[in-house]
Design a protein around this motif. Structure first.
Motif, PDB file in Angstrom:
ATOM      1  N   GLN A  10      83.975  20.232  53.059  1.00 22.44           N
ATOM      2  CA  GLN A  10      84.245  21.567  53.589  1.00 22.44           C
ATOM      3  C   GLN A  10      85.686  21.925  53.252  1.00 22.44           C
ATOM      4  OE1 GLN A  10      83.617  22.063  57.831  1.00 22.44           O
ATOM      5  NE2 GLN A  10      83.361  24.272  57.623  1.00 22.44           N
ATOM      6  N   SER A  44      79.932  22.162  61.075  1.00 19.92           N
ATOM      7  CA  SER A  44      81.210  22.642  60.550  1.00 19.92           C
ATOM      8  C   SER A  44      82.351  22.093  61.387  1.00 19.92           C
ATOM      9  CB  SER A  44      81.243  24.170  60.574  1.00 19.92           C
ATOM     10  OG  SER A  44      82.540  24.660  60.264  1.00 19.92           O
ATOM     11  N   CYS A  57      81.219  25.126  52.858  1.00 15.00           N
ATOM     12  CA  CYS A  57      80.772  23.745  52.719  1.00 15.00           C
ATOM     13  C   CYS A  57      80.196  23.545  51.324  1.00 15.00           C
ATOM     14  CB  CYS A  57      79.725  23.417  53.785  1.00 15.00           C
ATOM     15  SG  CYS A  57      80.421  23.421  55.475  1.00 15.00           S
ATOM     16  N   CYS A  65      76.658  25.324  55.814  1.00 15.07           N
ATOM     17  CA  CYS A  65      77.123  24.183  56.598  1.00 15.07           C
ATOM     18  C   CYS A  65      76.043  23.522  57.461  1.00 15.07           C
ATOM     19  CB  CYS A  65      78.323  24.589  57.455  1.00 15.07           C
ATOM     20  SG  CYS A  65      79.798  24.987  56.463  1.00 15.07           S
TER      21      CYS A  65
END
Length: 440
Positions: free
Chosen positions: A354, A434, A324, A347
């Motif tokens: 990402q 995520s 990320c 993240c």
């Protein structure tokens, strides 16, 4: 196959966006305004001879030329007269300046060398003299180191000295001697851009847009761990002689970009390639006055919320699948290129992007460019597989597909041998999770 990129970006060598050069380590320079030098040159051209009108006295009120001055004299330049004449003043009464050094041009055969040669020779001598006299860096004070150079007539009359003096930056009177007293004139919280120091973090004063700042604009100094629009990282002079004619906007811009790239590496110990930054440089008018000064800063209209640390950045293409990131200063989803630097983050922390995957298209190095649509189709096929594997659902069935652009070679990059592609998720608002396995 239909691509699922809404706004394909084509990040390849030779692909230029306004004000930024790609592939040469010069990712810089969108602001071009005159820089105010640390030394303010106030030329004079008087026919007065050395010692004229002194009245045989060095008492306060006496009018003297540069030849009659001494270090430590408190003075007022003659109003409406040449900078070669001065009125002596008592240092405890209001006066405009105090002499920090008197310099004599020693090169040549004694003939007037010309204003450009004097400016070139003078260099930073008056700044150094002022700082030695103040026992403090000029930029740490409200004072300025200035100089007065003789004109041709004054030179012919025997007044050949350059007078270095210390004055208030805002031209307000002094009422005491400044010798060794630089610390008694502490730096204010708001300074002109031209007075910023390396490492300063700042915001524009009075609500000015960051991109509208010029070298005289006031910048409010703020802590670097809080919100700020700019980080100042360097000042230097372009490597041109004072008598060189103005070489044109493009050449000065390129030279400035090169210089700021070098100063960026000096300040942060990393190469400047992939980072965006801004500079202030001489325009033609200030150039003709001898200005060769350059100022460099990382600048963004959207406030940075933490210290700018290039060591926490990585080249976008080098990110691993699942990493990320946040965009660097002045970067957007539309401007981001494969070789640009992004700030890697965990993240669970707030992030805007990402990496879904990257690689090289499976085509021969010598295969000719078949058109952008064909190249996009190749990259889209790769990204569809990577997206499906990472998220757990085809991009054509996912709500995330509209925020998942594709990067692929343009024609120039392709012809240079670039076969790289990448796919990433870029959110409009920060996320704290995520996408890995999100659809499973």
């Amino acid at each position: 196959m239909q691509a699922f990129a809404m706004n394909p970006v084509t990040p390849a060598p030779g692909d230029f966006k306004p004000g930024l050069a790609i592939g040469g380590g010069i990712l810089a320079g969108m602001l071009t305004v005159a820089v105010i030098s640390a030394i303010f040159l106030v030329g004079g051209d008087s026919g007065a001879s050395a010692g004229q009108d002194t009245g045989g006295s060095r008492q306060p009120g006496a009018i003297v030329t540069a030849s009659d001055l001494a270090i430590g004299d408190c003075v007022n330049p003659r109003t409406g007269s040449s900078a070669s004449q001065w009125q002596l003043a008592d240092c405890t009464t209001p006066h405009q300046a105090q002499v920090s050094e008197i310099l004599a041009f020693s090169d040549g055969d004694g003939a007037f060398p010309g204003e450009a040669a004097l400016i070139d020779w003078l260099g930073d001598r008056c700044t150094a003299a002022g700082e030695a006299y103040l026992d403090s860096p000029v930029l740490d004070t409200t004072l300025a180191a200035r100089s007065s150079t003789p004109g041709a007539a004054a030179w012919a009359a025997g007044s050949t000295e350059t007078v270095c003096s210390v004055q208030q930056l805002d031209a307000s009177p002094l009422d005491r001697s400044v010798e060794g007293a630089g610390s008694d004139f502490p730096r204010p919280d708001a300074v002109p851009v031209s007075r910023l120091k390396v490492g300063d973090c700042f915001v524009p004063d009075d609500g000015v847009n960051a991109y509208d700042l010029n070298s005289n604009s006031l910048a409010l100094l703020v802590p670097c761990d809080g919100e700020h629009n700019g980080v100042f990282f360097g000042r230097a002079n372009l490597d041109f002689a004072a008598d060189d004619p103005f070489p044109g906007q493009d050449q000065v811009g390129t030279a400035t970009s090169d210089l700021c790239a070098s100063l960026f590496q000096e300040a942060y110990d990393v190469e400047a390639e992939g980072f965006n930054y801004r500079y202030w440089r001489p325009n033609e008018t200030s150039w003709d006055r001898g200005d060769r000064g350059v100022l460099c800063a990382v600048l963004d209209a959207v406030p940075l919320t933490s210290e700018f640390d290039p060591s926490q950045h990585a080249r976008f293409f080098d990110l691993a699948t699942g990493e990320c990131f946040n965009l660097g200063p002045e970067e957007t989803s539309e401007s981001l290129r494969l070789d640009d630097q992004v700030r890697v983050t965990q993240c669970p922390e707030a992030h805007l992007g990402q990496m879904i995957g990257s690689g090289n298209l499976d085509v021969g190095a010598g295969e000719s460019f078949q058109g952008e649509e064909a190249v996009l189709e190749l990259a889209a096929a790769e990204c569809e597989a990577l997206f499906t594997d990472f998220v757990g659902i085809s991009p054509f069935e996912s709500e995330f597909r509209l925020s998942s652009p594709i990067w692929y070679p343009n024609e120039q990059g392709w012809n240079d041998g670039d076969r790289r592609f990448a796919c990433a998720y870029l959110a409009s608002e920060p996320r704290t999770d995520s996408l890995e396995g999100a659809a499973r």
